[in-house]
Design a protein around this motif. Structure first.
Motif, PDB file in Angstrom:
ATOM      1  N   LYS A  37       1.495   3.842  -1.994  1.00 27.55           N
ATOM      2  CA  LYS A  37       1.195   5.068  -2.265  1.00 27.55           C
ATOM      3  C   LYS A  37       0.334   5.792  -1.137  1.00 27.55           C
ATOM      4  O   LYS A  37       0.537   6.898  -0.855  1.00 27.55           O
ATOM      5  N   ASP A  38      -0.639   4.996  -0.622  1.00 28.34           N
ATOM      6  CA  ASP A  38      -1.401   5.699   0.708  1.00 28.34           C
ATOM      7  C   ASP A  38      -0.478   5.941   1.872  1.00 28.34           C
ATOM      8  O   ASP A  38      -0.486   6.882   2.548  1.00 28.34           O
ATOM      9  N   ASN A  86       0.562  -1.158  -0.051  1.00 26.18           N
ATOM     10  CA  ASN A  86       0.107   0.106  -0.057  1.00 26.18           C
ATOM     11  C   ASN A  86       0.878   1.322   0.189  1.00 26.18           C
ATOM     12  O   ASN A  86       0.664   2.089   0.705  1.00 26.18           O
ATOM     13  N   LYS A 123      12.243   7.107   0.611  1.00 24.39           N
ATOM     14  CA  LYS A 123      11.018   7.133   0.013  1.00 24.39           C
ATOM     15  C   LYS A 123      10.072   7.820   1.234  1.00 24.39           C
ATOM     16  O   LYS A 123       9.236   8.682   1.027  1.00 24.39           O
ATOM     17  N   MET A 167       2.878   6.602   1.807  1.00 22.74           N
ATOM     18  CA  MET A 167       3.701   7.496   1.353  1.00 22.74           C
ATOM     19  C   MET A 167       2.979   9.035   1.590  1.00 22.74           C
ATOM     20  O   MET A 167       3.541   9.882   1.797  1.00 22.74           O
ATOM     21  N   GLU A 168       1.621   9.041   1.185  1.00 26.32           N
ATOM     22  CA  GLU A 168       0.915  10.155   1.380  1.00 26.32           C
ATOM     23  C   GLU A 168       1.031  10.561   2.729  1.00 26.32           C
ATOM     24  O   GLU A 168       0.918  11.795   3.205  1.00 26.32           O
TER      25      GLU A 168
END
Length: 357
Positions: free
Chosen positions: A194-195, A192, A229, A197-198
């Motif tokens: 992307k979530d 997951n 990251k 990293m946000e």
């Protein structure tokens, strides 16, 4: 005063200690009886095989023990408050004068949380309420036992919806002792990414300090992900960074602080069985920024002095070296500005006058 306490009778800073793993066995039994929670046994010696880790196994097996004791206090404000107060008192007995206790508000809540992992039934205790209960408990216990306590809010990567709520709670309670954000289960984070990293971008934008469980049961690449990251300030564990010298070099160059937990690393089989081959020995000789921590002292039935014993017995560390590790921790803690400066100065002043006889 025990022999160990006499030997390590100086102020200490601890950055990686899970509040929900800091229980006293007697407290777990009492809470179970009072709340009608069924346990396999209520004998204090026999219950240890269900709530303590006694042999080397996998990280997953170690974590499975949490399902045996967390239901005794999850979802109950008074029980959580007691666990928190006793955790602070026990850290003070170890000579800790500054500690960052971490926990997941969602794991301890029984309302406005999905899935419900540990609480026996749904009720009215929201994650937000858990934070308020614990903040009050550690503040009161900290004042009583003369130890400065701050908290880190954790989440599990698999539940990214918990993560963003947790980050917002960090922001909301920043002025009440909540100083950072932590995430575990990095395998879930990669799934997951992307979530998650946000979430870390939100933390960075809003000045929320971050640490990441990485390189414990998984490969060195987890440490690289956390550093490059997620731009994490610290790494929880990180032992397997030594599997990739290039990543290890990145961590050293950036001065990343590793939150080393010797005893838990042994029981989770995250490190070689031979203590002389523990990654922290290499960290020490390479001058890496790291400190010593207990991780889950209730589960492991350990103290910070036990961790220090390992460092001196197997890694050749002296009392002065242990002082250095505490200074490392103080400089890498999530206090800001004047508070951090004062903590570091107080430790350095005490250590300068330490009697090594």
């Amino acid at each position: 005063m025990s022999e160990n306490m006499e030997r390590y009778n100086f102020s200490k800073a601890e950055l990686h200690c899970h509040l929900d793993g800091c229980f006293r066995t007697g407290t777990i039994l009492e809470l179970a009886r009072n709340r009608g929670i069924k346990l396999p046994t209520y004998d204090e010696k026999e219950i240890q095989q269900y709530i303590n880790v006694k042999k080397r196994c996998s990280l997953k097996e170690c974590l499975s023990q949490f399902f045996n004791f967390l239901p005794t206090f999850a979802g109950d404000a008074d029980a959580i408050s007691r666990i928190a107060k006793e955790a602070v008192e026990d850290r003070a007995k170890d000579g800790v004068t500054y500690v960052e206790l971490r926990y997941s508000p969602h794991i301890l809540a029984n309302c406005d949380v999905d899935p419900l992992l540990f609480a026996k039934e749904r009720g009215r205790l929201r994650p937000k309420d858990v934070v308020e209960v614990i903040n009050k408990a550690v503040r009161e216990s900290g004042e009583k036992h003369q130890i400065k306590v701050r908290t880190i809010l954790c989440t599990i990567a698999e539940y990214s919806h918990w993560g963003i709520e947790t980050a917002h709670l960090c922001q909301e309670y920043a002025n009440e002792g909540t100083v950072g954000f932590d995430i575990a289960d990095i395998e879930g984070m990669e799934k997951n990414l992307k979530d998650n990293m946000e979430i870390f971008q939100f933390c960075k934008k809003n000045g929320i300090h971050t640490t990441v469980h990485a390189g414990e049961g998984g490969p060195a690449a987890e440490v690289q992900l956390a550093i490059e990251k997620l731009h994490s300030d610290r790494i929880g564990h990180g032992y397997r960074v030594l599997e990739d010298e290039s990543i290890y070099e990145i961590a050293k160059t950036k001065g990343i602080h590793f939150e080393v937990c010797p005893i838990s690393s042994f029981f989770t089989a995250s490190v070689p069985e031979d203590w002389h081959k523990h990654p922290a020995k290499r960290f020490f000789h390479d001058g890496v920024n790291f400190g010593l921590n207990t991780d889950d002292p209730g589960v492991l039935q350990s103290t910070l002095m036990d961790e220090y014993d390992i460092a001196t017995r197997y890694w050749g560390m002296t009392t002065k070296d242990l002082h250095t590790l505490n200074i490392n921790a103080a400089k890498s803690c999530f206090l800001d500005g004047a508070e951090k400066y004062e903590l570091v100065q107080n430790l350095e002043k005490e250590y300068q006058n330490f009697n090594f006889e």
